[in-house]
Write a protein that holds these residues in place. Structure first.
Motif, PDB file in Angstrom:
ATOM      1  N   ILE A 147     172.070  71.762  63.146  1.00  0.00           N
ATOM      2  CA  ILE A 147     173.187  72.581  63.625  1.00  0.00           C
ATOM      3  C   ILE A 147     172.836  73.214  64.965  1.00  0.00           C
ATOM      4  N   ASN A 148     171.614  73.723  65.093  1.00  0.00           N
ATOM      5  CA  ASN A 148     171.211  74.369  66.333  1.00  0.00           C
ATOM      6  C   ASN A 148     171.057  73.378  67.480  1.00  0.00           C
ATOM      7  N   ALA A 149     170.762  72.129  67.153  1.00  0.00           N
ATOM      8  CA  ALA A 149     170.713  71.104  68.203  1.00  0.00           C
ATOM      9  C   ALA A 149     172.106  70.885  68.785  1.00  0.00           C
ATOM     10  N   VAL A 150     173.114  70.936  67.917  1.00  0.00           N
ATOM     11  CA  VAL A 150     174.503  70.842  68.384  1.00  0.00           C
ATOM     12  C   VAL A 150     174.872  72.083  69.183  1.00  0.00           C
ATOM     13  N   ALA A 151     174.453  73.252  68.685  1.00  0.00           N
ATOM     14  CA  ALA A 151     174.747  74.506  69.374  1.00  0.00           C
ATOM     15  C   ALA A 151     174.150  74.529  70.772  1.00  0.00           C
ATOM     16  N   ALA A 152     172.961  73.966  70.918  1.00  0.00           N
ATOM     17  CA  ALA A 152     172.292  73.952  72.222  1.00  0.00           C
ATOM     18  C   ALA A 152     173.108  73.198  73.266  1.00  0.00           C
ATOM     19  N   GLN A 153     173.873  72.206  72.801  1.00  0.00           N
ATOM     20  CA  GLN A 153     174.686  71.398  73.718  1.00  0.00           C
ATOM     21  C   GLN A 153     176.116  71.910  73.846  1.00  0.00           C
ATOM     22  N   GLY A 154     176.479  72.841  72.944  1.00  0.00           N
ATOM     23  CA  GLY A 154     177.843  73.342  72.973  1.00  0.00           C
ATOM     24  C   GLY A 154     178.814  72.368  72.343  1.00  0.00           C
ATOM     25  N   GLY A 155     178.527  71.941  71.114  1.00  0.00           N
ATOM     26  CA  GLY A 155     179.363  70.950  70.441  1.00  0.00           C
ATOM     27  C   GLY A 155     179.947  71.474  69.147  1.00  0.00           C
ATOM     28  N   SER A 156     180.363  70.544  68.282  1.00  0.00           N
ATOM     29  CA  SER A 156     180.963  70.878  66.996  1.00  0.00           C
ATOM     30  C   SER A 156     180.227  70.161  65.882  1.00  0.00           C
ATOM     31  N   VAL A 157     180.259  70.740  64.685  1.00  0.00           N
ATOM     32  CA  VAL A 157     179.586  70.153  63.541  1.00  0.00           C
ATOM     33  C   VAL A 157     180.391  70.456  62.284  1.00  0.00           C
ATOM     34  N   THR A 158     180.354  69.528  61.340  1.00  0.00           N
ATOM     35  CA  THR A 158     180.974  69.724  60.041  1.00  0.00           C
ATOM     36  C   THR A 158     179.864  69.965  59.026  1.00  0.00           C
ATOM     37  N   VAL A 159     179.959  71.035  58.256  1.00  0.00           N
ATOM     38  CA  VAL A 159     178.889  71.408  57.341  1.00  0.00           C
ATOM     39  C   VAL A 159     179.295  71.147  55.895  1.00  0.00           C
ATOM     40  N   ASP A 160     178.298  71.081  55.005  1.00  0.00           N
ATOM     41  CA  ASP A 160     178.577  70.851  53.591  1.00  0.00           C
ATOM     42  C   ASP A 160     179.035  72.146  52.913  1.00  0.00           C
ATOM     43  N   ALA A 161     179.402  72.038  51.648  1.00  0.00           N
ATOM     44  CA  ALA A 161     179.992  73.170  50.932  1.00  0.00           C
ATOM     45  C   ALA A 161     179.027  74.343  50.808  1.00  0.00           C
ATOM     46  N   GLU A 162     177.747  74.060  50.553  1.00  0.00           N
ATOM     47  CA  GLU A 162     176.783  75.149  50.403  1.00  0.00           C
ATOM     48  C   GLU A 162     176.606  75.916  51.704  1.00  0.00           C
ATOM     49  N   THR A 163     176.462  75.187  52.805  1.00  0.00           N
ATOM     50  CA  THR A 163     176.321  75.833  54.110  1.00  0.00           C
ATOM     51  C   THR A 163     177.582  76.604  54.461  1.00  0.00           C
ATOM     52  N   ALA A 164     178.739  76.050  54.129  1.00  0.00           N
ATOM     53  CA  ALA A 164     180.003  76.743  54.387  1.00  0.00           C
ATOM     54  C   ALA A 164     180.060  78.053  53.621  1.00  0.00           C
ATOM     55  N   HIS A 165     179.570  78.035  52.393  1.00  0.00           N
ATOM     56  CA  HIS A 165     179.537  79.257  51.576  1.00  0.00           C
ATOM     57  C   HIS A 165     178.685  80.325  52.252  1.00  0.00           C
ATOM     58  N   LEU A 166     177.529  79.943  52.783  1.00  0.00           N
ATOM     59  CA  LEU A 166     176.642  80.898  53.443  1.00  0.00           C
ATOM     60  C   LEU A 166     177.262  81.405  54.748  1.00  0.00           C
ATOM     61  N   GLN A 193     183.599  79.347  66.800  1.00  0.00           N
ATOM     62  CA  GLN A 193     184.863  79.025  66.148  1.00  0.00           C
ATOM     63  C   GLN A 193     184.534  78.414  64.784  1.00  0.00           C
ATOM     64  N   TRP A 194     184.796  79.206  63.730  1.00  0.00           N
ATOM     65  CA  TRP A 194     184.462  78.782  62.377  1.00  0.00           C
ATOM     66  C   TRP A 194     185.741  78.630  61.567  1.00  0.00           C
ATOM     67  N   GLN A 195     186.042  77.406  61.196  1.00  0.00           N
ATOM     68  CA  GLN A 195     187.175  77.106  60.317  1.00  0.00           C
ATOM     69  C   GLN A 195     186.678  76.086  59.310  1.00  0.00           C
ATOM     70  N   ARG A 196     186.276  76.609  58.151  1.00  0.00           N
ATOM     71  CA  ARG A 196     185.638  75.782  57.131  1.00  0.00           C
ATOM     72  C   ARG A 196     186.286  74.411  57.000  1.00  0.00           C
ATOM     73  N   PRO A 197     185.498  73.325  57.024  1.00  0.00           N
ATOM     74  CA  PRO A 197     184.031  73.252  57.156  1.00  0.00           C
ATOM     75  C   PRO A 197     183.566  72.958  58.585  1.00  0.00           C
ATOM     76  N   HIS A 198     184.392  73.279  59.571  1.00  0.00           N
ATOM     77  CA  HIS A 198     184.085  72.923  60.956  1.00  0.00           C
ATOM     78  C   HIS A 198     183.587  74.139  61.736  1.00  0.00           C
ATOM     79  N   LEU A 199     182.484  73.947  62.435  1.00  0.00           N
ATOM     80  CA  LEU A 199     181.879  75.003  63.243  1.00  0.00           C
ATOM     81  C   LEU A 199     181.739  74.497  64.674  1.00  0.00           C
ATOM     82  N   ARG A 200     182.299  75.244  65.617  1.00  0.00           N
ATOM     83  CA  ARG A 200     182.261  74.833  67.019  1.00  0.00           C
ATOM     84  C   ARG A 200     181.572  75.897  67.854  1.00  0.00           C
ATOM     85  N   PHE A 201     180.749  75.431  68.778  1.00  0.00           N
ATOM     86  CA  PHE A 201     180.010  76.303  69.690  1.00  0.00           C
ATOM     87  C   PHE A 201     180.565  76.115  71.103  1.00  0.00           C
TER      88      PHE A 201
END
Length: 306
Positions: free
Chosen positions: A57-76, A128-136
């Motif tokens: 996730i942080n590798a995506v954040a370093a570039q300023g991108g988007s990532v889709t996370v699993d249910a457990e990560t979304a819960h956290l 920008q957090w809209q489960r399950p999508h996180l954008r940096f």
């Protein structure tokens, strides 16, 4: 029914399980399940492991991108977002980046210019957090889930113990504690609370028959210069350590709640005890002048005198 103790290292700390079970095999099975799950969570969310999901996730954040996370990560992430809102932005899982400016072992303060640069990359509201999508939208940010994962692991450990038929258990993950019930004879678990001025000494003890206890403070990482004590708990708005409180211990039904509440109280400084009282969360706090207070203080003092 007998007590079985197991110690192991995980998440950068010493962990302990105390389980009352009918047989050694039952205790071993429960302990193995708990340890495996804690190791799974560490492998998944450690910022020190290049192969972890958090590092991805942080590798995506370093570039300023988007990532889709699993249910457990979304819960956290949902929980972290709730804590951010309830703390008026003080509990912020993007603020771990500020540690780059602080070296508590070196004994020097960071330059304000360095902090200012890192503060540009801090702020949950910038994501920008809209489960399950996180954008940096801003490249160079990063997440640190260290403020929730260990406590979450303790709560999961309690559930696993119950699933293995263990009704009386204490889980201690480096001071983050969760119990599934009293000891087998019905007596409460007695838990010591460290004195921040002398961490090897107990300030007092409290008793638990259910729920959790978590503490936050500058026990192990702090810096004292010219008579000023600098905690490792950093304000995400200023980049500087929180002031006012030296340590806070909180009890709650869930360890993740106790842990986040104790951290938020530390971040709020002198306003922390009032904030905890408004939430009706029992606590014991010690300020930097050595004054102690909170609903748990009388119990701690009474037990320590027995």
């Amino acid at each position: 029914m007998h007590r079985y103790d197991t110690s192991f290292k995980a998440m950068g700390t010493v962990c302990e399980l105390r389980l009352f079970a009918d047989t050694a095999a039952q205790a071993r099975s429960a302990a193995a399940a708990v340890i495996a799950d804690i190791e799974r969570l560490e492998a998944k969310y450690s910022r020190y492991r290049d192969t972890s999901e958090l590092s991805a996730i942080n590798a995506v954040a370093a570039q300023g991108g988007s990532v889709t996370v699993d249910a457990e990560t979304a819960h956290l992430l949902d929980y972290a977002a709730t804590c951010h809102a309830e703390s008026d932005g003080l509990f912020d899982i993007t603020s771990g980046i500020l540690r780059r400016a602080w070296d508590f072992k070196a004994g020097i303060l960071p330059a304000q210019q360095q902090l200012d640069a890192l503060l540009q990359l801090t702020g949950w509201h910038k994501l920008q957090w809209q489960r399950p999508h996180l954008r940096f939208p801003l490249a160079g940010m990063e997440l640190d889930l260290g403020g929730v994962v260990k406590e979450y692991a303790a709560d999961r450990a309690a559930t696993l113990c119950l699933q293995h038929g263990i009704q009386h258990a204490l889980i201690n993950l480096g001071g983050d504690i969760r119990v599934t019930g009293p000891q087998a004879d019905g007596s409460p678990w007695r838990i010591g609370i460290s004195n921040p001025a002398a961490p090897e000494q107990a300030l007092g003890s409290i008793e638990l028959t259910s729920g959790a206890l978590a503490s936050s403070g500058d026990y192990q990482r702090c810096l004292t210069l010219d008579g000023v004590r600098y905690s490792h708990i950093l304000n995400p708005f200023t980049g500087w350590p929180t002031q006012g409180l030296a340590a806070v211990s909180v009890t709650a039904e869930l360890c993740v709640v106790a842990g986040s509440a104790s951290t938020i109280a530390m971040l709020k400084g002198s306003a922390g005890p009032e904030w905890l009282a408004a939430l009706a969360l029992p606590c014991l706090w010690i300020d930097t002048a050595g004054t102690a207070g909170g609903a748990l203080l009388q119990e701690a003092v009474q037990l320590s005198s027995r």
